[in-house]
Write a protein that holds these residues in place. Structure first.
Motif, mmCIF file in Angstrom:
data_model
loop_
_atom_site.group_PDB
_atom_site.id
_atom_site.type_symbol
_atom_site.label_atom_id
_atom_site.label_comp_id
_atom_site.label_asym_id
_atom_site.label_seq_id
_atom_site.Cartn_x
_atom_site.Cartn_y
_atom_site.Cartn_z
ATOM 1 N N LEU A 33 0.824 -1.207 0.000
ATOM 2 C CA LEU A 33 0.000 0.000 0.000
ATOM 3 C C LEU A 33 0.861 1.262 0.000
ATOM 4 C CD1 LEU A 33 -2.755 -1.099 2.554
ATOM 5 C CD2 LEU A 33 -2.955 -0.947 0.069
ATOM 6 N N LEU A 34 1.994 1.207 0.691
ATOM 7 C CA LEU A 34 2.882 2.375 0.748
ATOM 8 C C LEU A 34 3.525 2.665 -0.603
ATOM 9 C CD1 LEU A 34 4.689 1.909 4.189
ATOM 10 C CD2 LEU A 34 2.990 3.646 3.584
ATOM 11 N N MET A 35 3.574 1.668 -1.492
ATOM 12 C CA MET A 35 4.136 1.896 -2.824
ATOM 13 C C MET A 35 3.300 2.894 -3.624
ATOM 14 S SD MET A 35 5.410 -1.922 -4.003
ATOM 15 C CE MET A 35 6.417 -1.338 -5.385
ATOM 16 N N PHE A 36 2.035 3.067 -3.244
ATOM 17 C CA PHE A 36 1.160 4.001 -3.952
ATOM 18 C C PHE A 36 1.308 5.427 -3.423
ATOM 19 C CE2 PHE A 36 -0.818 -0.109 -4.604
ATOM 20 C CZ PHE A 36 -1.163 -0.065 -5.941
ATOM 21 N N ILE A 37 1.964 5.559 -2.258
ATOM 22 C CA ILE A 37 2.160 6.886 -1.670
ATOM 23 C C ILE A 37 3.575 7.335 -2.006
ATOM 24 C CG2 ILE A 37 2.087 8.261 0.435
ATOM 25 C CD1 ILE A 37 0.333 6.092 1.670
ATOM 26 N N GLU A 38 3.718 8.054 -3.092
ATOM 27 C CA GLU A 38 5.015 8.521 -3.541
ATOM 28 C C GLU A 38 4.869 9.925 -4.115
ATOM 29 O OE1 GLU A 38 6.347 5.815 -6.553
ATOM 30 O OE2 GLU A 38 4.737 6.358 -7.949
ATOM 31 N N PHE A 39 5.936 10.672 -4.043
ATOM 32 C CA PHE A 39 5.866 12.035 -4.555
ATOM 33 C C PHE A 39 7.242 12.478 -5.035
ATOM 34 C CE2 PHE A 39 6.353 11.961 0.027
ATOM 35 C CZ PHE A 39 7.454 12.766 0.250
ATOM 36 N N PRO A 40 7.269 13.339 -6.040
ATOM 37 C CA PRO A 40 8.551 13.818 -6.586
ATOM 38 C C PRO A 40 9.122 14.959 -5.751
ATOM 39 C CG PRO A 40 6.741 14.768 -7.809
ATOM 40 C CD PRO A 40 6.118 13.842 -6.792
ATOM 41 N N ILE A 41 10.407 15.171 -5.903
ATOM 42 C CA ILE A 41 11.076 16.332 -5.312
ATOM 43 C C ILE A 41 11.828 17.007 -6.449
ATOM 44 C CG2 ILE A 41 12.562 17.157 -3.447
ATOM 45 C CD1 ILE A 41 12.186 14.545 -2.044
ATOM 46 N N PRO A 42 11.120 17.714 -7.314
ATOM 47 C CA PRO A 42 11.700 18.208 -8.571
ATOM 48 C C PRO A 42 12.866 19.163 -8.408
ATOM 49 C CG PRO A 42 9.539 19.189 -8.152
ATOM 50 C CD PRO A 42 9.706 18.077 -7.158
ATOM 51 N N ALA A 43 12.994 19.808 -7.264
ATOM 52 C CA ALA A 43 14.110 20.731 -7.065
ATOM 53 C C ALA A 43 15.423 19.988 -6.811
ATOM 54 C CB ALA A 43 13.819 21.660 -5.895
ATOM 55 N N LEU A 44 15.325 18.715 -6.430
ATOM 56 C CA LEU A 44 16.510 17.947 -6.073
ATOM 57 C C LEU A 44 16.847 16.841 -7.059
ATOM 58 C CD1 LEU A 44 15.925 17.567 -2.223
ATOM 59 C CD2 LEU A 44 17.341 19.261 -3.402
ATOM 60 N N ILE A 45 15.823 16.307 -7.741
ATOM 61 C CA ILE A 45 16.021 15.185 -8.646
ATOM 62 C C ILE A 45 14.870 15.183 -9.651
ATOM 63 C CG2 ILE A 45 14.725 13.472 -7.302
ATOM 64 C CD1 ILE A 45 17.081 11.502 -7.867
ATOM 65 N N PRO A 46 15.091 14.704 -10.882
ATOM 66 C CA PRO A 46 13.995 14.704 -11.865
ATOM 67 C C PRO A 46 12.716 14.071 -11.340
ATOM 68 C CG PRO A 46 16.050 14.182 -12.947
ATOM 69 C CD PRO A 46 16.364 14.257 -11.483
ATOM 70 N N ALA A 47 11.588 14.594 -11.800
ATOM 71 C CA ALA A 47 10.286 14.238 -11.233
ATOM 72 C C ALA A 47 9.925 12.771 -11.414
ATOM 73 C CB ALA A 47 9.201 15.114 -11.856
ATOM 74 N N PHE A 48 10.536 12.087 -12.388
ATOM 75 C CA PHE A 48 10.182 10.680 -12.576
ATOM 76 C C PHE A 48 10.791 9.777 -11.499
ATOM 77 C CE2 PHE A 48 14.068 11.190 -15.100
ATOM 78 C CZ PHE A 48 14.807 10.083 -14.735
ATOM 79 N N VAL A 49 11.743 10.309 -10.726
ATOM 80 C CA VAL A 49 12.296 9.588 -9.570
ATOM 81 C C VAL A 49 11.543 10.078 -8.338
ATOM 82 C CG1 VAL A 49 14.355 9.046 -8.234
ATOM 83 C CG2 VAL A 49 14.542 9.476 -10.696
ATOM 84 N N LYS A 50 10.768 9.188 -7.727
ATOM 85 C CA LYS A 50 9.881 9.604 -6.643
ATOM 86 C C LYS A 50 10.306 9.026 -5.296
ATOM 87 C CE LYS A 50 5.793 10.259 -9.572
ATOM 88 N NZ LYS A 50 6.469 10.037 -10.861
ATOM 89 N N LEU A 51 9.936 9.747 -4.267
ATOM 90 C CA LEU A 51 10.244 9.336 -2.894
ATOM 91 C C LEU A 51 9.069 8.551 -2.332
ATOM 92 C CD1 LEU A 51 12.156 9.606 -0.395
ATOM 93 C CD2 LEU A 51 10.832 11.635 0.227
ATOM 94 N N ASP A 52 9.358 7.417 -1.705
ATOM 95 C CA ASP A 52 8.327 6.657 -0.992
ATOM 96 C C ASP A 52 8.972 5.985 0.213
ATOM 97 O OD1 ASP A 52 8.711 3.544 -1.414
ATOM 98 O OD2 ASP A 52 9.244 4.489 -3.314
ATOM 99 N N ILE A 53 8.150 5.456 1.097
ATOM 100 C CA ILE A 53 8.669 4.807 2.310
ATOM 101 C C ILE A 53 8.240 3.340 2.370
ATOM 102 C CG2 ILE A 53 8.828 6.946 3.640
ATOM 103 C CD1 ILE A 53 6.169 6.149 4.989
ATOM 104 N N SER A 54 8.110 2.717 1.204
ATOM 105 C CA SER A 54 7.634 1.329 1.192
ATOM 106 C C SER A 54 8.680 0.341 1.689
ATOM 107 C CB SER A 54 7.192 0.938 -0.225
ATOM 108 O OG SER A 54 8.279 0.924 -1.124
ATOM 109 N N ASP A 55 9.928 0.793 1.911
ATOM 110 C CA ASP A 55 10.950 -0.089 2.486
ATOM 111 C C ASP A 55 10.847 -0.164 4.006
ATOM 112 O OD1 ASP A 55 12.107 -0.747 0.050
ATOM 113 O OD2 ASP A 55 13.456 0.966 0.069
ATOM 114 N N LEU A 56 10.046 0.684 4.604
ATOM 115 C CA LEU A 56 9.919 0.704 6.063
ATOM 116 C C LEU A 56 9.423 -0.627 6.636
ATOM 117 C CD1 LEU A 56 9.856 2.076 8.830
ATOM 118 C CD2 LEU A 56 7.670 3.121 8.198
#
Length: 209
Positions: A33-56
Motif C-alpha cells: 500500500l505504501l508503494m502508492f504513496i510517492e511524490f517527486p522532489i523536482p528541485a533535487l532530482i527529476p520528477a520521474f524519480v519519486k520518494l516513498d517509504i515502502s521499504d519501512l
C-alpha cells in the motif's frame, strides 16, 4: 520422550511460526500500500524519480523476525504490486525495487541479529542504506535506464536533459546517477531508518507477540 513432552515442545514452535507468517503477511500488505504513496522532489532530482517509504515494513520485519523475513516482505510487496497494479516497465522497475529493498533489509537485519542492540540496529541500517545507494548506480546504469528507454521510447539524451535542467554542468548518465540518484537513495533509506526507530517500540508488542 513422552507424547505429552513432545507436544509441549512442538506447540510453541508452531505458534511462533504462525505469528511470523501473520506478521510477514501484514507487513507485506502495508508495504504494498505504501508503494502508492510517492511524490517527486523536482528541485533535487527529476520528477520521474519519486520518494516513498515502502521499504519501512521490510526494515521492521528484518529487525523483529530476521533478515530473511525482510527479503520475503520485499518480494511479496512487489509480487502484489505486479499482480494487482501491473507493470509499465516489463517488471524491470519491480525487480530493481526488490533488489534494493532486499539489500537494505537483509544487511540491516543480519548485522542486528549478530548482536541485538540499538547501536547494532543503527549500524546495520546505515550499512544497508549505503549498500543500497552504491548498488543503485550500476543497476540503474546497466539495467533500469536502458529498459526505460525501450519501454517509454524516451531517448537517453532526454533523460540526461532532465538532470541537466537541475544542474547544467552534469555530463553523462553515470554522473547523473552518482550526483543525484546515489545520495537520493541513501537519504531515502535513512528516512525509513528514522521512521523505523520512531515506531518500532510502539509496534514491538505486535511484532514480537
Amino acid at each position: 520422550m513422552s507424547e505429552s513432552n513432545a507436544s509441549a515442545i512442538s506447540k510453541p514452535r508452531a505458534v511462533s511460526r504462525t505469528h511470523k507468517l501473520t506478521v510477514t503477511a501484514m507487513l507485506s500488505t502495508v508495504a504494498f500500500l505504501l508503494m502508492f504513496i510517492e511524490f517527486p522532489i523536482p528541485a533535487l532530482i527529476p520528477a520521474f524519480v519519486k520518494l516513498d517509504i515502502s521499504d519501512l515494513p521490510e526494515l521492521l520485519a528484518a529487525f523483529s523476525l530476521g533478515p530473511i523475513y525482510g527479503v520475503v516482505v520485499t518480494l511479496l510487496k512487489n509480487v502484489l504490486f505486479s499482480v494487482l497494479h501491473g507493470t509499465s516497465s516489463a517488471y524491470v522497475g519491480e525487480l530493481f525495487n526488490f533488489i534494493m529493498g532486499s539489500v537494505f533489509s537483509f544487511s540491516a537485519g543480519f548485522i542486528y541479529q549478530r548482536k541485538k542492540s540499538r547501536k547494532s540496529a543503527l549500524t546495520g541500517a546505515l550499512v544497508g542504506a549505503l549498500l543500497m545507494a552504491v548498488l543503485s548506480v550500476p543497476l540503474n546504469y546497466f539495467v533500469v535506464y536502458p529498459a526505460y528507454v525501450v519501454c517509454y521510447h524516451l531517448p537517453l539524451e532526454a533523460i540526461i536533459g532532465m538532470y541537466q535542467a537541475i544542474r547544467p554542468s552534469t555530463n553523462g548518465l553515470l554522473e547523473c546517477l552518482m550526483v543525484f540518484n546515489m545520495p537520493f537513495t541513501f537519504v531515502k533509506g535513512m528516512i525509513d531508518v528514522a521512521l523505523c526507530f520512531l515506531i518500532y517500540k510502539p509496534l514491538s508488542p505486535l511484532l514480537h507477540k
